[in-house]
Design a protein around this motif. Structure first.
Motif, PDB file in Angstrom:
ATOM      1  N   ALA A  47       0.831  -1.203   0.000  1.00  0.00           N
ATOM      2  CA  ALA A  47       0.000   0.000   0.000  1.00  0.00           C
ATOM      3  C   ALA A  47       0.865   1.252   0.000  1.00  0.00           C
ATOM      4  CB  ALA A  47      -0.941  -0.003   1.203  1.00  0.00           C
ATOM      5  N   LEU A  48       1.949   1.231   0.771  1.00  0.00           N
ATOM      6  CA  LEU A  48       2.863   2.380   0.762  1.00  0.00           C
ATOM      7  C   LEU A  48       3.462   2.587  -0.622  1.00  0.00           C
ATOM      8  CD1 LEU A  48       4.699   1.856   4.165  1.00  0.00           C
ATOM      9  CD2 LEU A  48       3.199   3.770   3.567  1.00  0.00           C
ATOM     10  N   ALA A  49       3.793   1.495  -1.294  1.00  0.00           N
ATOM     11  CA  ALA A  49       4.376   1.600  -2.632  1.00  0.00           C
ATOM     12  C   ALA A  49       3.360   2.083  -3.664  1.00  0.00           C
ATOM     13  CB  ALA A  49       4.945   0.246  -3.054  1.00  0.00           C
ATOM     14  N   LEU A  50       2.100   1.704  -3.487  1.00  0.00           N
ATOM     15  CA  LEU A  50       1.066   2.037  -4.474  1.00  0.00           C
ATOM     16  C   LEU A  50       0.403   3.390  -4.239  1.00  0.00           C
ATOM     17  CD1 LEU A  50      -0.788  -1.390  -4.732  1.00  0.00           C
ATOM     18  CD2 LEU A  50       0.544  -0.279  -6.532  1.00  0.00           C
ATOM     19  N   MET A  51       0.503   3.941  -3.048  1.00  0.00           N
ATOM     20  CA  MET A  51      -0.342   5.076  -2.705  1.00  0.00           C
ATOM     21  C   MET A  51      -0.117   6.306  -3.580  1.00  0.00           C
ATOM     22  SD  MET A  51       0.968   6.186   1.014  1.00  0.00           S
ATOM     23  CE  MET A  51       2.216   7.425   1.178  1.00  0.00           C
ATOM     24  N   GLY A  52       1.026   6.433  -4.222  1.00  0.00           N
ATOM     25  CA  GLY A  52       1.240   7.586  -5.081  1.00  0.00           C
ATOM     26  C   GLY A  52       0.609   7.445  -6.451  1.00  0.00           C
ATOM     27  N   SER A  53       0.525   6.205  -6.945  1.00  0.00           N
ATOM     28  CA  SER A  53       0.047   6.012  -8.309  1.00  0.00           C
ATOM     29  C   SER A  53      -1.254   5.229  -8.410  1.00  0.00           C
ATOM     30  CB  SER A  53       1.125   5.289  -9.123  1.00  0.00           C
ATOM     31  OG  SER A  53       1.459   4.068  -8.497  1.00  0.00           O
ATOM     32  N   ALA A  54      -1.607   4.519  -7.376  1.00  0.00           N
ATOM     33  CA  ALA A  54      -2.825   3.697  -7.411  1.00  0.00           C
ATOM     34  C   ALA A  54      -3.470   3.714  -6.028  1.00  0.00           C
ATOM     35  CB  ALA A  54      -2.487   2.280  -7.851  1.00  0.00           C
ATOM     36  N   LYS A  55      -4.022   4.865  -5.682  1.00  0.00           N
ATOM     37  CA  LYS A  55      -4.554   5.046  -4.331  1.00  0.00           C
ATOM     38  C   LYS A  55      -5.728   4.123  -4.019  1.00  0.00           C
ATOM     39  CE  LYS A  55      -4.105   9.039  -2.620  1.00  0.00           C
ATOM     40  NZ  LYS A  55      -4.123  10.439  -2.285  1.00  0.00           N
ATOM     41  N   GLY A  56      -6.628   3.912  -4.970  1.00  0.00           N
ATOM     42  CA  GLY A  56      -7.772   3.029  -4.746  1.00  0.00           C
ATOM     43  C   GLY A  56      -7.348   1.616  -4.394  1.00  0.00           C
ATOM     44  N   PRO A  57      -6.480   1.006  -5.214  1.00  0.00           N
ATOM     45  CA  PRO A  57      -6.014  -0.329  -4.868  1.00  0.00           C
ATOM     46  C   PRO A  57      -5.269  -0.379  -3.536  1.00  0.00           C
ATOM     47  CG  PRO A  57      -5.608   0.090  -7.173  1.00  0.00           C
ATOM     48  CD  PRO A  57      -6.087   1.384  -6.574  1.00  0.00           C
ATOM     49  N   ALA A  58      -4.536   0.671  -3.210  1.00  0.00           N
ATOM     50  CA  ALA A  58      -3.826   0.701  -1.925  1.00  0.00           C
ATOM     51  C   ALA A  58      -4.810   0.607  -0.767  1.00  0.00           C
ATOM     52  CB  ALA A  58      -2.989   1.978  -1.813  1.00  0.00           C
ATOM     53  N   ILE A  59      -5.920   1.322  -0.876  1.00  0.00           N
ATOM     54  CA  ILE A  59      -6.940   1.290   0.176  1.00  0.00           C
ATOM     55  C   ILE A  59      -7.568  -0.097   0.270  1.00  0.00           C
ATOM     56  CG2 ILE A  59      -9.218   2.188   0.834  1.00  0.00           C
ATOM     57  CD1 ILE A  59      -8.265   4.907  -0.374  1.00  0.00           C
ATOM     58  N   VAL A  60      -7.868  -0.694  -0.882  1.00  0.00           N
ATOM     59  CA  VAL A  60      -8.469  -2.029  -0.884  1.00  0.00           C
ATOM     60  C   VAL A  60      -7.499  -3.057  -0.299  1.00  0.00           C
ATOM     61  CG1 VAL A  60      -9.387  -3.871  -2.354  1.00  0.00           C
ATOM     62  CG2 VAL A  60     -10.046  -1.505  -2.775  1.00  0.00           C
ATOM     63  N   LEU A  61      -6.213  -2.962  -0.636  1.00  0.00           N
ATOM     64  CA  LEU A  61      -5.220  -3.882  -0.074  1.00  0.00           C
ATOM     65  C   LEU A  61      -5.134  -3.734   1.446  1.00  0.00           C
ATOM     66  CD1 LEU A  61      -2.290  -3.738  -2.662  1.00  0.00           C
ATOM     67  CD2 LEU A  61      -3.915  -5.599  -2.285  1.00  0.00           C
ATOM     68  N   LEU A  62      -5.140  -2.503   1.932  1.00  0.00           N
ATOM     69  CA  LEU A  62      -5.091  -2.298   3.383  1.00  0.00           C
ATOM     70  C   LEU A  62      -6.335  -2.849   4.057  1.00  0.00           C
ATOM     71  CD1 LEU A  62      -3.551   1.252   3.810  1.00  0.00           C
ATOM     72  CD2 LEU A  62      -2.610  -0.922   4.615  1.00  0.00           C
ATOM     73  N   ALA A  63      -7.485  -2.551   3.495  1.00  0.00           N
ATOM     74  CA  ALA A  63      -8.734  -3.038   4.095  1.00  0.00           C
ATOM     75  C   ALA A  63      -8.767  -4.563   4.098  1.00  0.00           C
ATOM     76  CB  ALA A  63      -9.936  -2.481   3.337  1.00  0.00           C
ATOM     77  N   GLY A  64      -8.382  -5.169   2.986  1.00  0.00           N
ATOM     78  CA  GLY A  64      -8.382  -6.623   2.906  1.00  0.00           C
ATOM     79  C   GLY A  64      -7.401  -7.258   3.872  1.00  0.00           C
ATOM     80  N   SER A  65      -6.212  -6.668   3.979  1.00  0.00           N
ATOM     81  CA  SER A  65      -5.213  -7.261   4.872  1.00  0.00           C
ATOM     82  C   SER A  65      -5.617  -7.124   6.331  1.00  0.00           C
ATOM     83  CB  SER A  65      -3.830  -6.648   4.640  1.00  0.00           C
ATOM     84  OG  SER A  65      -3.766  -5.302   5.062  1.00  0.00           O
ATOM     85  N   VAL A  66      -6.225  -6.016   6.679  1.00  0.00           N
ATOM     86  CA  VAL A  66      -6.666  -5.840   8.064  1.00  0.00           C
ATOM     87  C   VAL A  66      -7.804  -6.806   8.390  1.00  0.00           C
ATOM     88  CG1 VAL A  66      -7.790  -4.225   9.650  1.00  0.00           C
ATOM     89  CG2 VAL A  66      -5.818  -3.494   8.320  1.00  0.00           C
ATOM     90  N   LEU A  67      -8.765  -6.935   7.497  1.00  0.00           N
ATOM     91  CA  LEU A  67      -9.862  -7.872   7.734  1.00  0.00           C
ATOM     92  C   LEU A  67      -9.341  -9.308   7.818  1.00  0.00           C
ATOM     93  CD1 LEU A  67     -12.897  -8.312   8.051  1.00  0.00           C
ATOM     94  CD2 LEU A  67     -13.064  -8.425   5.559  1.00  0.00           C
ATOM     95  N   PHE A  68      -8.474  -9.677   6.899  1.00  0.00           N
ATOM     96  CA  PHE A  68      -7.886 -11.013   6.886  1.00  0.00           C
ATOM     97  C   PHE A  68      -7.131 -11.275   8.189  1.00  0.00           C
ATOM     98  CE2 PHE A  68      -4.377 -13.904   5.932  1.00  0.00           C
ATOM     99  CZ  PHE A  68      -4.993 -14.919   5.225  1.00  0.00           C
ATOM    100  N   ALA A  69      -6.226 -10.370   8.528  1.00  0.00           N
ATOM    101  CA  ALA A  69      -5.366 -10.584   9.693  1.00  0.00           C
ATOM    102  C   ALA A  69      -6.134 -10.487  11.007  1.00  0.00           C
ATOM    103  CB  ALA A  69      -4.218  -9.579   9.676  1.00  0.00           C
ATOM    104  N   LEU A  70      -7.016  -9.519  11.123  1.00  0.00           N
ATOM    105  CA  LEU A  70      -7.708  -9.344  12.408  1.00  0.00           C
ATOM    106  C   LEU A  70      -8.584 -10.533  12.768  1.00  0.00           C
ATOM    107  CD1 LEU A  70      -8.606  -5.546  12.620  1.00  0.00           C
ATOM    108  CD2 LEU A  70      -6.792  -6.809  13.792  1.00  0.00           C
ATOM    109  N   THR A  71      -9.175 -11.181  11.776  1.00  0.00           N
ATOM    110  CA  THR A  71      -9.965 -12.368  12.103  1.00  0.00           C
ATOM    111  C   THR A  71      -9.053 -13.487  12.613  1.00  0.00           C
ATOM    112  OG1 THR A  71      -9.942 -13.073   9.776  1.00  0.00           O
ATOM    113  CG2 THR A  71     -11.881 -11.847  10.536  1.00  0.00           C
TER     114      THR A  71
END
Length: 108
Positions: A47-71
């Protein structure tokens, strides 16, 4: 704001991995913490690498990883095992985020 969230996510991932390595109550719990930490850290960096050029995917990756990991973290800490049914939703978001990023870069 994405960078801040990604950095916090990475810190949580490292803490989860350390807890899994040193204080998990059992081998299954340690594996959940290790897996969650790995995916969360990997996707925080992505997400840090993508946030400058692909902000939408960066947000989706963060949301997915948090949901995956937190469960996984929750189950490792004694939450009901049915939370494992939610984990694949996070994984689906991860796949979608990577496909979206690929599409953005493909289109140029």
């Amino acid at each position: 704001m994405i960078g801040c969230f990604a950095a916090i996510s990475a810190a949580v991932a490292v803490a989860a991995g350390a807890f899994g390595a040193h204080a998990a109550p059992g081998p299954q719990e340690a594996e959940w913490l290790r897996t969650g930490g790995f995916y969360q850290l990997l996707h925080a960096i992505a997400a840090l690498a993508l946030m400058g050029s692909a902000k939408g995917p960066a947000i989706v990756l963060l949301a997915g990883s948090v949901l995956f990991a937190l469960t996984l973290y929750a189950m490792a800490l004694g939450a009901p095992q049915w939370l494992g049914a939610i984990t694949p939703i996070g994984g689906t978001l991860l796949i979608g985020g990577w496909l979206w990023a690929g599409w953005i870069y493909f289109r140029g």
